[in-house]
Motif scaffolding. Structure first.
Motif, PDB file in Angstrom:
ATOM      1  N   LEU A  95       0.805  -1.224   0.000  1.00  0.00           N
ATOM      2  CA  LEU A  95       0.000   0.000   0.000  1.00  0.00           C
ATOM      3  C   LEU A  95       0.832   1.265   0.000  1.00  0.00           C
ATOM      4  CD1 LEU A  95      -2.774  -0.946   2.604  1.00  0.00           C
ATOM      5  CD2 LEU A  95      -2.859  -1.126   0.117  1.00  0.00           C
ATOM      6  N   SER A  96       2.114   1.169   0.377  1.00  0.00           N
ATOM      7  CA  SER A  96       2.979   2.352   0.378  1.00  0.00           C
ATOM      8  C   SER A  96       4.429   1.905   0.284  1.00  0.00           C
ATOM      9  CB  SER A  96       2.757   3.187   1.650  1.00  0.00           C
ATOM     10  OG  SER A  96       3.244   2.500   2.791  1.00  0.00           O
ATOM     11  N   GLY A  97       5.300   2.874  -0.054  1.00  0.00           N
ATOM     12  CA  GLY A  97       6.704   2.564  -0.195  1.00  0.00           C
ATOM     13  C   GLY A  97       7.120   2.470  -1.653  1.00  0.00           C
ATOM     14  N   PRO A  98       8.372   2.157  -1.904  1.00  0.00           N
ATOM     15  CA  PRO A  98       8.881   2.135  -3.285  1.00  0.00           C
ATOM     16  C   PRO A  98       8.259   1.054  -4.162  1.00  0.00           C
ATOM     17  CG  PRO A  98      10.537   1.308  -1.744  1.00  0.00           C
ATOM     18  CD  PRO A  98       9.448   1.909  -0.921  1.00  0.00           C
ATOM     19  N   ASP A  99       7.614   0.052  -3.538  1.00  0.00           N
ATOM     20  CA  ASP A  99       6.999  -1.037  -4.321  1.00  0.00           C
ATOM     21  C   ASP A  99       5.481  -0.922  -4.359  1.00  0.00           C
ATOM     22  OD1 ASP A  99       9.507  -2.692  -4.761  1.00  0.00           O
ATOM     23  OD2 ASP A  99       9.464  -2.577  -2.566  1.00  0.00           O
TER      24      ASP A  99
ATOM     25  N   ALA B  88      -1.547 -21.373  -0.291  1.00  0.00           N
ATOM     26  CA  ALA B  88      -1.365 -22.236   0.869  1.00  0.00           C
ATOM     27  C   ALA B  88       0.055 -22.068   1.399  1.00  0.00           C
ATOM     28  CB  ALA B  88      -1.626 -23.708   0.505  1.00  0.00           C
ATOM     29  N   GLY B  89       0.260 -22.541   2.645  1.00  0.00           N
ATOM     30  CA  GLY B  89       1.607 -22.597   3.186  1.00  0.00           C
ATOM     31  C   GLY B  89       2.101 -21.285   3.760  1.00  0.00           C
ATOM     32  N   THR B  90       3.426 -21.102   3.653  1.00  0.00           N
ATOM     33  CA  THR B  90       4.109 -19.949   4.237  1.00  0.00           C
ATOM     34  C   THR B  90       4.949 -19.263   3.178  1.00  0.00           C
ATOM     35  OG1 THR B  90       4.228 -21.067   6.390  1.00  0.00           O
ATOM     36  CG2 THR B  90       5.720 -19.205   6.051  1.00  0.00           C
ATOM     37  N   VAL B  91       4.954 -17.933   3.174  1.00  0.00           N
ATOM     38  CA  VAL B  91       5.752 -17.171   2.214  1.00  0.00           C
ATOM     39  C   VAL B  91       6.718 -16.271   2.954  1.00  0.00           C
ATOM     40  CG1 VAL B  91       3.946 -17.191   0.469  1.00  0.00           C
ATOM     41  CG2 VAL B  91       4.069 -15.299   2.082  1.00  0.00           C
ATOM     42  N   LEU B  92       7.831 -15.961   2.283  1.00  0.00           N
ATOM     43  CA  LEU B  92       8.831 -15.047   2.821  1.00  0.00           C
ATOM     44  C   LEU B  92       8.708 -13.700   2.139  1.00  0.00           C
ATOM     45  CD1 LEU B  92      12.022 -17.325   2.928  1.00  0.00           C
ATOM     46  CD2 LEU B  92      10.455 -16.769   4.815  1.00  0.00           C
ATOM     47  N   VAL B  93       8.914 -12.631   2.917  1.00  0.00           N
ATOM     48  CA  VAL B  93       8.892 -11.271   2.405  1.00  0.00           C
ATOM     49  C   VAL B  93      10.203 -10.601   2.779  1.00  0.00           C
ATOM     50  CG1 VAL B  93       7.716  -9.029   2.444  1.00  0.00           C
ATOM     51  CG2 VAL B  93       6.389 -11.145   2.691  1.00  0.00           C
ATOM     52  N   GLY B  94      10.872 -10.008   1.808  1.00  0.00           N
ATOM     53  CA  GLY B  94      12.142  -9.335   2.064  1.00  0.00           C
ATOM     54  C   GLY B  94      12.767  -8.888   0.768  1.00  0.00           C
ATOM     55  N   THR B  95      14.047  -8.513   0.823  1.00  0.00           N
ATOM     56  CA  THR B  95      14.749  -8.018  -0.371  1.00  0.00           C
ATOM     57  C   THR B  95      15.577  -9.090  -1.055  1.00  0.00           C
ATOM     58  OG1 THR B  95      16.629  -7.283   0.982  1.00  0.00           O
ATOM     59  CG2 THR B  95      14.854  -5.680   0.590  1.00  0.00           C
TER      60      THR B  95
ATOM     61  N   ASP C 257      12.603  -1.918  -0.914  1.00  0.00           N
ATOM     62  CA  ASP C 257      12.710  -0.957   0.176  1.00  0.00           C
ATOM     63  C   ASP C 257      14.032  -1.167   0.916  1.00  0.00           C
ATOM     64  OD1 ASP C 257      12.420   0.607   2.437  1.00  0.00           O
ATOM     65  OD2 ASP C 257      10.354   0.006   2.842  1.00  0.00           O
ATOM     66  N   GLY C 258      14.864  -0.130   0.947  1.00  0.00           N
ATOM     67  CA  GLY C 258      16.171  -0.253   1.582  1.00  0.00           C
ATOM     68  C   GLY C 258      16.109  -0.461   3.084  1.00  0.00           C
ATOM     69  N   ALA C 259      14.985  -0.145   3.721  1.00  0.00           N
ATOM     70  CA  ALA C 259      14.841  -0.332   5.158  1.00  0.00           C
ATOM     71  C   ALA C 259      14.291  -1.714   5.506  1.00  0.00           C
ATOM     72  CB  ALA C 259      13.927   0.748   5.737  1.00  0.00           C
ATOM     73  N   VAL C 260      14.048  -2.541   4.487  1.00  0.00           N
ATOM     74  CA  VAL C 260      13.548  -3.903   4.692  1.00  0.00           C
ATOM     75  C   VAL C 260      14.733  -4.862   4.662  1.00  0.00           C
ATOM     76  CG1 VAL C 260      12.172  -5.765   3.659  1.00  0.00           C
ATOM     77  CG2 VAL C 260      11.260  -3.433   3.775  1.00  0.00           C
ATOM     78  N   SER C 261      14.749  -5.835   5.581  1.00  0.00           N
ATOM     79  CA  SER C 261      15.842  -6.809   5.652  1.00  0.00           C
ATOM     80  C   SER C 261      15.748  -7.832   4.524  1.00  0.00           C
ATOM     81  CB  SER C 261      15.810  -7.522   7.008  1.00  0.00           C
ATOM     82  OG  SER C 261      16.046  -6.609   8.059  1.00  0.00           O
ATOM     83  N   ARG C 262      16.856  -8.581   4.334  1.00  0.00           N
ATOM     84  CA  ARG C 262      16.912  -9.552   3.240  1.00  0.00           C
ATOM     85  C   ARG C 262      15.791 -10.578   3.380  1.00  0.00           C
ATOM     86  NH1 ARG C 262      21.680 -10.407   0.537  1.00  0.00           N
ATOM     87  NH2 ARG C 262      21.707 -12.642   0.932  1.00  0.00           N
ATOM     88  N   ARG C 263      15.661 -11.156   4.540  1.00  0.00           N
ATOM     89  CA  ARG C 263      14.523 -12.029   4.854  1.00  0.00           C
ATOM     90  C   ARG C 263      13.859 -11.418   6.077  1.00  0.00           C
ATOM     91  NH1 ARG C 263      18.791 -15.353   3.668  1.00  0.00           N
ATOM     92  NH2 ARG C 263      18.571 -16.646   1.786  1.00  0.00           N
ATOM     93  N   HIS C 264      12.853 -10.591   5.817  1.00  0.00           N
ATOM     94  CA  HIS C 264      12.313  -9.725   6.876  1.00  0.00           C
ATOM     95  C   HIS C 264      11.262 -10.435   7.722  1.00  0.00           C
ATOM     96  CE1 HIS C 264      11.860  -5.439   8.236  1.00  0.00           C
ATOM     97  NE2 HIS C 264      10.802  -5.999   8.807  1.00  0.00           N
ATOM     98  N   LEU C 265      10.283 -11.059   7.063  1.00  0.00           N
ATOM     99  CA  LEU C 265       9.205 -11.706   7.806  1.00  0.00           C
ATOM    100  C   LEU C 265       8.630 -12.864   7.000  1.00  0.00           C
ATOM    101  CD1 LEU C 265       6.222 -10.803   6.449  1.00  0.00           C
ATOM    102  CD2 LEU C 265       6.802  -8.651   7.530  1.00  0.00           C
TER     103      LEU C 265
ATOM    104  N   THR D  13       7.438   0.455   4.083  1.00  0.00           N
ATOM    105  CA  THR D  13       6.420  -0.281   3.331  1.00  0.00           C
ATOM    106  C   THR D  13       5.253  -0.668   4.221  1.00  0.00           C
ATOM    107  OG1 THR D  13       8.033  -1.178   1.760  1.00  0.00           O
ATOM    108  CG2 THR D  13       5.973  -2.396   2.019  1.00  0.00           C
ATOM    109  N   GLN D  14       4.058  -0.430   3.724  1.00  0.00           N
ATOM    110  CA  GLN D  14       2.848  -0.949   4.355  1.00  0.00           C
ATOM    111  C   GLN D  14       2.353  -2.107   3.501  1.00  0.00           C
ATOM    112  OE1 GLN D  14       0.157   2.393   4.667  1.00  0.00           O
ATOM    113  NE2 GLN D  14       0.805   2.811   6.766  1.00  0.00           N
ATOM    114  N   LEU D  15       2.129  -3.254   4.136  1.00  0.00           N
ATOM    115  CA  LEU D  15       1.746  -4.467   3.426  1.00  0.00           C
ATOM    116  C   LEU D  15       0.407  -4.958   3.954  1.00  0.00           C
ATOM    117  CD1 LEU D  15       2.545  -6.717   1.394  1.00  0.00           C
ATOM    118  CD2 LEU D  15       3.618  -7.918   3.321  1.00  0.00           C
ATOM    119  N   ALA D  16      -0.598  -5.007   3.068  1.00  0.00           N
ATOM    120  CA  ALA D  16      -1.919  -5.492   3.449  1.00  0.00           C
ATOM    121  C   ALA D  16      -2.021  -6.984   3.170  1.00  0.00           C
ATOM    122  CB  ALA D  16      -2.999  -4.738   2.673  1.00  0.00           C
TER     123      ALA D  16
END
Length: 428
Positions: free
Chosen positions: A26-30, A39-46, A56-64, A107-110
């Motif tokens: 919803l916001s940020g460079p992306d 299904a399952g689990t996904v990774l979010v990061g750079t 987003d430069g303030a986001v870690s390589r594997r953030h969440l 970044t705001q992620l919905a």
């Protein structure tokens, strides 16, 4: 809870069959980037191995990570440098409802339900009725979104049934037992809008003789419907955005910060992207509201439903009442510029005055010729008779006639000109 608090796992979350999820930035460079999860689990990061890769430069390589749990998801911070926040509080691992928005870096992620457009076989849902294809698709979408906590923007013309859709969403949610609160964004102006939304304290402005809660507070635990959100004053839009992002607000004249947990359903008949482009609606609020947009069709787009609706209105107003086949046929021929609201008004008048007083007399039997030409003549006769009866009731006042019909005055004048009807002939 302060912004320095850390939220941990909600152990009370019950297991569900995982529902497909749509991750939307919803916001940020992306801004606008999205990823669908079945299904399952996904990774979010750079990092390149993340299913949702951000720049987003303030986001870690594997953030969440985000794990699907049904109508909820489990968000787990993976030891990121700048942390993951939900409503201003830093989280470690937390189960969140679909519709939640988390912050990572700038970044705001919905986390939203994935909504399909497949039609349902049902011909009704809550207070809504319809057998047409547009309504069956809408029923399916409402069923998918209703059980979640996602904010929804209902788009459609005046009188089409947007409030009924909002009440249906509320009834399908876990908040159904709590309050359903409505606010018309065009009903007041300036400070009164802010006070009605967020409340005020005694002496905050002229006429504020005692403390009063606003609709945001009244909706705590339930659903808040903002009717015609496009009319919300531009200067108040950041305050609405703040309460959506943080769950906090302030009454007018009070420094204390309060909290409210509600689901937002907004309605509009206007094209919000055009208002954003014109500088009359904030882009950040639009992106927040438009993550899920459901279109409520005009009645003219589902004329197959007119007879079903008309008979239902008649029986609701007078148990056992039935409209004649000729009345239902006449009603089904009209284009209904005032939509469902206008149809209900006409049915109420039929029950009060009788079919002959409200509906035009059937045209003489056709002796031949093109079917489409005959149909257009019958429709034109009904339209003209309807307009004349409308003006007669209001003694030639086009403004009053337009209000009853639920249509713009300019459109009423267009119809009058088309059928050669002069409002002045009904005055006096």
């Amino acid at each position: 809870m302060s912004s320095d608090d850390t939220r941990t796992l909600d152990q009370t979350a019950a297991p569900f069959k995982p529902l497909p999820v749509r991750l939307l930035v919803l916001s940020g460079p992306d801004l606008g980037r999205e990823f669908l999860v079945d299904a399952g689990t996904v990774l979010v990061g750079t990092h390149g191995d993340c299913q949702l890769k951000l720049s987003d430069g303030a986001v870690s390589r594997r953030h969440l990570s985000i794990e699907l749990l049904g109508v909820r998801v489990r968000v787990r911070d993976l030891g990121s440098k700048n942390g993951t926040r939900y409503q201003g509080a830093r989280l470690t691992v937390l189960d969140l409802p679909l519709g939640a928005v988390v912050e990572l870096g700038s970044t705001q992620l919905a986390v939203l339900p994935k909504v399909s457009v497949q039609a349902t076989p049902r011909d009704g849902l809550g207070p809504l009725l319809g057998r047409s294809e547009p309504m069956r698709r809408l029923f399916s979408q409402l069923e998918q979104v209703g059980p979640t906590d996602a904010s929804v923007l209902l788009y459609g013309p005046t009188g089409a049934g947007k409030e009924a859709c909002a009440r249906t969403l509320h009834g399908l949610s876990a908040r159904a037992g709590a309050a359903f609160v409505t606010f018309d964004c065009g009903s007041a102006s300036g400070e009164l809008v802010q006070a009605t939304l967020f409340g005020h304290v005694k002496g905050a402005f002229t006429g504020a003789v005692k403390d009063a809660a606003g609709v945001v507070e009244a909706a705590n635990g339930g659903t808040l419907m903002l009717d015609e959100v496009a009319a919300l004053p531009l200067e108040l839009q950041p305050l609405l955005l703040r309460v959506l992002e943080t769950g906090t607000y302030q009454r007018v004249g009070e420094p204390k910060t309060r909290a409210s947990d509600f689901r937002l359903v907004a309605t509009t008949q206007h094209e919000l992207p055009a208002l954003v482009k014109a500088g009359r609606f904030r882009a950040d609020l639009y992106y927040r509201l438009s993550a899920i947009v459901l279109e409520v069709p005009a009645l003219k787009e589902r004329l197959d439903d007119v007879a079903l609706l008309a008979q239902a209105f008649a029986q609701a107003a007078r148990p056992g009442a039935k409209l004649s086949p000729s009345a239902l046929a006449a009603l089904s021929a009209w284009q209904w510029p005032g939509n469902v609201r206008e149809l209900k008004n006409v049915v109420d008048r039929i029950l009060a005055l009788g079919e002959d007083a409200v509906l035009p007399k059937p045209p003489q039997a056709a002796t031949g010729g093109d079917f489409h030409v005959a149909r257009e003549r019958a429709l034109a006769a009904f339209e003209k008779s309807y307009l004349e009866a409308l003006l007669a009731r209001h003694h030639g006042s086009a403004a009053a006639a337009a209000r009853e019909a639920g249509i713009a005055r300019s459109y009423l004048y267009k119809l009058l000109e088309q059928h050669g009807v002069d409002p002045s002939a009904f005055r006096g």
